[in-house]
Design a protein around this motif. Structure first.
Motif, PDB file in Angstrom:
ATOM      1  N   GLU A 770      82.161 -42.503 125.482  1.00  0.00           N
ATOM      2  CA  GLU A 770      81.867 -41.479 124.485  1.00  0.00           C
ATOM      3  C   GLU A 770      82.137 -42.000 123.062  1.00  0.00           C
ATOM      4  O   GLU A 770      81.372 -41.740 122.133  1.00  0.00           O
ATOM      5  CB  GLU A 770      82.702 -40.241 124.757  1.00  0.00           C
ATOM      6  CG  GLU A 770      82.566 -39.226 123.636  1.00  0.00           C
ATOM      7  CD  GLU A 770      82.651 -37.795 124.099  1.00  0.00           C
ATOM      8  OE1 GLU A 770      83.031 -37.563 125.245  1.00  0.00           O
ATOM      9  OE2 GLU A 770      82.313 -36.924 123.283  1.00  0.00           O
ATOM     10  N   SER A 773      79.335 -44.383 122.057  1.00  0.00           N
ATOM     11  CA  SER A 773      78.070 -43.723 121.724  1.00  0.00           C
ATOM     12  C   SER A 773      78.219 -42.900 120.441  1.00  0.00           C
ATOM     13  O   SER A 773      77.257 -42.770 119.677  1.00  0.00           O
ATOM     14  CB  SER A 773      77.565 -42.920 122.921  1.00  0.00           C
ATOM     15  OG  SER A 773      77.726 -41.566 122.710  1.00  0.00           O
ATOM     16  N   ASP A 776      77.644 -45.325 117.719  1.00  0.00           N
ATOM     17  CA  ASP A 776      76.240 -45.754 117.631  1.00  0.00           C
ATOM     18  C   ASP A 776      75.308 -44.656 117.141  1.00  0.00           C
ATOM     19  O   ASP A 776      74.410 -44.893 116.360  1.00  0.00           O
ATOM     20  CB  ASP A 776      75.752 -46.224 119.009  1.00  0.00           C
ATOM     21  CG  ASP A 776      76.421 -47.526 119.409  1.00  0.00           C
ATOM     22  OD1 ASP A 776      76.989 -48.194 118.520  1.00  0.00           O
ATOM     23  OD2 ASP A 776      76.382 -47.873 120.597  1.00  0.00           O
ATOM     24  N   HIS A 777      75.521 -43.440 117.648  1.00  0.00           N
ATOM     25  CA  HIS A 777      74.540 -42.394 117.373  1.00  0.00           C
ATOM     26  C   HIS A 777      75.069 -41.294 116.472  1.00  0.00           C
ATOM     27  O   HIS A 777      74.378 -40.315 116.219  1.00  0.00           O
ATOM     28  CB  HIS A 777      74.056 -41.771 118.693  1.00  0.00           C
ATOM     29  CG  HIS A 777      73.627 -42.803 119.700  1.00  0.00           C
ATOM     30  ND1 HIS A 777      72.571 -43.661 119.476  1.00  0.00           N
ATOM     31  CD2 HIS A 777      74.136 -43.137 120.904  1.00  0.00           C
ATOM     32  CE1 HIS A 777      72.443 -44.474 120.515  1.00  0.00           C
ATOM     33  NE2 HIS A 777      73.385 -44.189 121.392  1.00  0.00           N
TER      34      HIS A 777
END
Ligand code: AMP
Length: 782
Positions: A770, A773, A776-777
């Motif tokens: 988590e 990500s 990254d996002h």
């Protein structure tokens, strides 16, 4: 039903109707629940609004809110009629239901009231899961005696801080602990003084634990009770006294007999080990629906009246000269995991039933289940995938936490499984053996082997891959200090985790300015935005190792450890001082952002303030991650104010050497090591003042950190924050006070275990995914 206000009336209703009850814990896999219902021949299932949906249509009878009282006189129930059926692990692959009569359990309850008379002034807490027979006395004994019954929240039994405050606020006088939970509970800085007695059972009670208990709680009695589910909870009792070299399981209780027999079923002399067998009114009626198994374990009693039976426990024990019995261990592959009974054979049978698995063995290594499997050559499955499948069939505590895939199972000369030759998890992936290349490496290699308990350490083997953890690293550095006669930083083992690297590190001339390392490069390589993780109360940073591993090889991770851990250094007095110092060090490693910052507990509070500072300098901090950090009251333990409590902790249990939270997670062996280490220091009237000084430094750091960050109020912060917060009983995770501080985006992610688990296997894998990500996002609003 989960534990709650409807549970007790439901159970009383069942018994009042003349029926027997079968406890079904909603957390068990549906398949297992269905099997238990079927096997026990349950006719009706009582459920509440939350659990009725788990059952097939028409099966459940809903129990909601207050029910009407009995409609008429209670039915006559024969003393030998079934009162309850409790399932325990079965070695051949399926759990077995133990059927217990009213006569048996009533004997047990009346003995308890006779021995520990409860009055109206007493209060007993119900905290044992109802699938475990200790819950039977917790529920019914106080009601029989007119004492108070306090129902703990579901899962409350795992949270010692909650229990300590519940005991105090509800003035609990009597309660039960399995010894491994008692050990955790004893680490609470402030223990309630209302307790008149603590009752232990379920697994062996060590003399060191009993001793520590009686020392910390001299006004509370401690009792060791012993018995299997098959003999109505407990059949023997020993009242603990200070200074006992071992804690016996005691002598038989009323209407009960204990026999220690040899392989031919004959009594053995005092002091000789044999199988413990039980007789008397408390024996179960047998295993429900399993006549062959019942006949195997409940055998004719050669010493009793005609028709009487003995239950063969599988426990090895011996008589002591004073008429008490000492428990020595098991004669089979039944183990206890925090008091819960597990047949390794049951797990092996479920594994062997998987189509890709050719052979399987499960062992318990240092409180952790390890699954060994031989797989079909073309199968793609791995340990993690097998664990997922097992979760659908077995209770969570029976799913191995570590896996080893083998080409074949090791066998002895005569073709039997050679358990001793099963490799430790991680050992398999060891590099080709490279022996020590000079006397210094050889000296280190021996220390490693002794500390880790492994053979033939190669100079390139990773300490942590061989099973090393924070406490073992601490032991290693303590031994290094002794052997080398100089200060060795704990973090050396982190940054140089092989014999070769450590030898090189220790050969370097010692820093002339004596400046300690503030930043520990857990993984300096990688091209992603680096993550800086700040220490928590104990000041050390070991807890971030599993997270670092899971974040991947391309993710640089640095950890910031506290000032004051090295000799000659003072801890920081305020959070502002910490931020000045840490940010200066961080800029040396990486002069410009972006930076991701984070931390566990107060480490999160430090991270947020460091982020604020960096942003004020014009640097980018795209994310701050908080693992169980509290915005309002970062210091969880008010008693940190108390010098004496802390110092006693440091000397008696050594919890401040690692973090308190770490100690909570240790298995009994690790705890023992801690206590041995601490005891060695406490004896330092003559030698080794260096270690005593070290202990004092840890206390000082711990307290200083608590003071520096405690009572700090954060100003509003308009950056992005990811918070991992506990989710209790499936409820949404709380905001831990951050909603009013974070004006940027705040995403709250649940911690599914208790709060510490977020940084440990296996849950840390999800947390790492988590976090990656989110970097990254970006954060999705939540
Ligand atoms: P259970 O049926 O879950 O209560 O498990 C019974 C088994 O737990 C016994 O056969 C023992 O192996 C172990 N056990 C229970 N109480 C004690 C105790 N006080 N000391 C040592 N082992 C115990």
């Amino acid at each position: 039903m989960d534990r709650g206000p409807d549970l007790l009336p439901a159970l009383l209703g069942v018994l009042g109707a003349g029926a027997a009850y079968l406890p079904l814990e909603p957390s068990l896999p549906a398949d297992r629940l269905a099997y238990m219902i079927e096997e026990a021949g349950a006719r009706t299932v009582l459920a509440d609004a939350g659990t009725a949906a788990l059952l097939p249509d028409g099966v459940a009878l809903r129990v909601d809110g207050p029910a009407a009282g009995p409609a008429g006189p209670l039915p006559e129930v024969h003393p030998d009629a079934l009162a309850y059926v409790i399932f325990t692990s079965g070695s051949t692959g399926r759990p077995k239901g133990v059927g217990v009569s009213h006569r048996a359990i009533v004997n047990r309850l009346r003995w308890m009231q006779q021995t520990f008379p409860l009055t109206h002034a007493d209060r007993v807490v119900q905290k044992t899961p109802i699938g475990f027979d200790v819950s039977v006395w917790e529920l019914f004994w106080p009601l029989m005696a007119g004492a108070g019954l306090v129902v703990a929240r579901p899962d409350g039994h795992k949270d010692s801080a909650y229990l300590a405050s519940l005991i105090t606020s509800q003035r609990i006088t009597t309660l039960h602990f399995v010894p491994s939970m008692l050990a955790v509970f004893l680490e609470e800085p402030l223990l309630p003084e209302t307790m008149r007695r603590v009752i232990c059972s379920g697994e062996a009670l060590g003399a060191d634990l009993a001793g520590r208990f009686l020392e910390r709680l001299p006004q509370t009695e401690l009792h060791n009770l012993y018995g299997p589910t098959e003999a109505a909870v407990d059949v023997s009792w020993h009242a603990c006294a200070p200074g006992e070299p071992s804690v016996p399981i005691g002598g038989p209780i009323t209407n009960t007999r204990m026999e220690v027999l040899d392989a031919r079923g004959e009594r053995v002399p005092i002091g000789t080990p044999g199988e413990l067998c039980l007789g008397g009114v408390q024996l179960a009626r047998g295993y429900v629906n399993r006549p062959a198994l019942t006949a195997e374990r409940f055998v004719p009693d050669p010493y009793g009246p005609p028709g009487s039976r003995l239950y063969r426990t599988g426990d090895v024990a011996r008589w002591l000269p004073g008429g008490e019995v000492e428990y020595l261990g098991r004669s089979d592959f039944q183990v206890k995991i925090r008091g819960q009974r597990v047949e390794l054979g049951e797990i092996e049978a479920v594994l062997a039933a998987q189509p890709e698995v050719r052979a399987a063995v499960v062992t318990l290594r240092q409180e952790r289940l390890v699954g060994y499997v031989v797989l079909d050559p073309d199968s793609e499955i791995d340990g993690a995938a097998l664990a997922v499948r097992l979760r659908g069939r077995l209770p969570e505590h029976m799913v191995p936490g570590a896996w080893v895939v083998l080409e074949s199972l090791p066998v002895t000369a005569n073709g039997k499984l050679d358990r001793a030759a099963l490799p430790a998890p991680g050992e398999q992936e060891r590099e080709r053996y490279v022996p020590p290349r000079d006397p210094f490496e050889a000296r280190l290699a021996v220390l490693w082997e002794e500390t880790l308990g492994v053979r033939a350490v190669s100079v390139h083997d990773d300490f942590f891959a061989l099973g090393g953890h924070s406490l073992l690293a601490l032991r290693l550095t303590m031994r290094l200090r002794k052997e080398l006669g100089r200060d060795v930083a704990l973090s050396s083992v982190l940054t140089a985790p092989t014999v070769a690297l450590l030898a090189a590190e220790l050969r370097r001339p010692q820093d002339n300015d004596g400046a300690p390392e503030r930043i520990v490069p857990l993984r300096p390589a990688g091209d992603r935005t680096p993550i800086f993780l700040f220490h928590a109360l104990g000041g050390q940073v070991f807890r971030y190792l599993p997270l670092t591993r899971h974040l991947g090889a391309d993710q640089p991770v640095y950890a910031i450890q506290a000032a004051g851990l090295a000799s000659g250094e003072e801890p920081h007095a305020t959070l502002e001082e910490m931020v000045d110092d840490y940010v200066a060090h961080l800029l040396k490693i990486r002069p410009h952002g972006p930076y991701v910052l984070g931390g566990f507990c107060i480490g999160g509070n430090i991270a947020l303030e460091s982020a604020r500072r960096l942003r004020a300098m014009g640097e980018q901090v795209p994310l701050v991650v908080l693992f169980y950090s509290d915005a309002d009251e970062p210091v969880l333990r008010a008693s940190l104010e108390d010098d004496a409590v802390l110092l006693m902790h440091a000397l008696a249990g050594g919890p401040v050497q690692v973090e308190l939270e770490d100690l909570h997670r240790m298995d009994p062996e690790e705890r023992l090591l801690t206590v041995i280490d601490a005891a060695a220091r406490a004896d330092t009237l003559q030698p080794d003042t260096a270690d005593l000084n070290q202990a004092r430094r840890f206390v000082k750091v711990f307290r200083a950190n608590a003071h520096a960050v405690g009572h700090y109020r954060h100003d509003p912060y308009d950056g992005d924050v990811l918070l991992f917060s506990p989710a209790e009983n499936g409820a949404a995770p709380g905001d831990m006070g951050w909603s009013s501080v974070i004006t940027g985006r705040l995403r709250i992610s649940p911690i599914l275990g208790d709060r510490f688990t977020v940084l440990y296997e296996p849950l840390v894998a999800d947390a790492a995914a988590e976090l990656r990500s989110s970097i990254d996002h970006g954060l999705t609003d939540g």
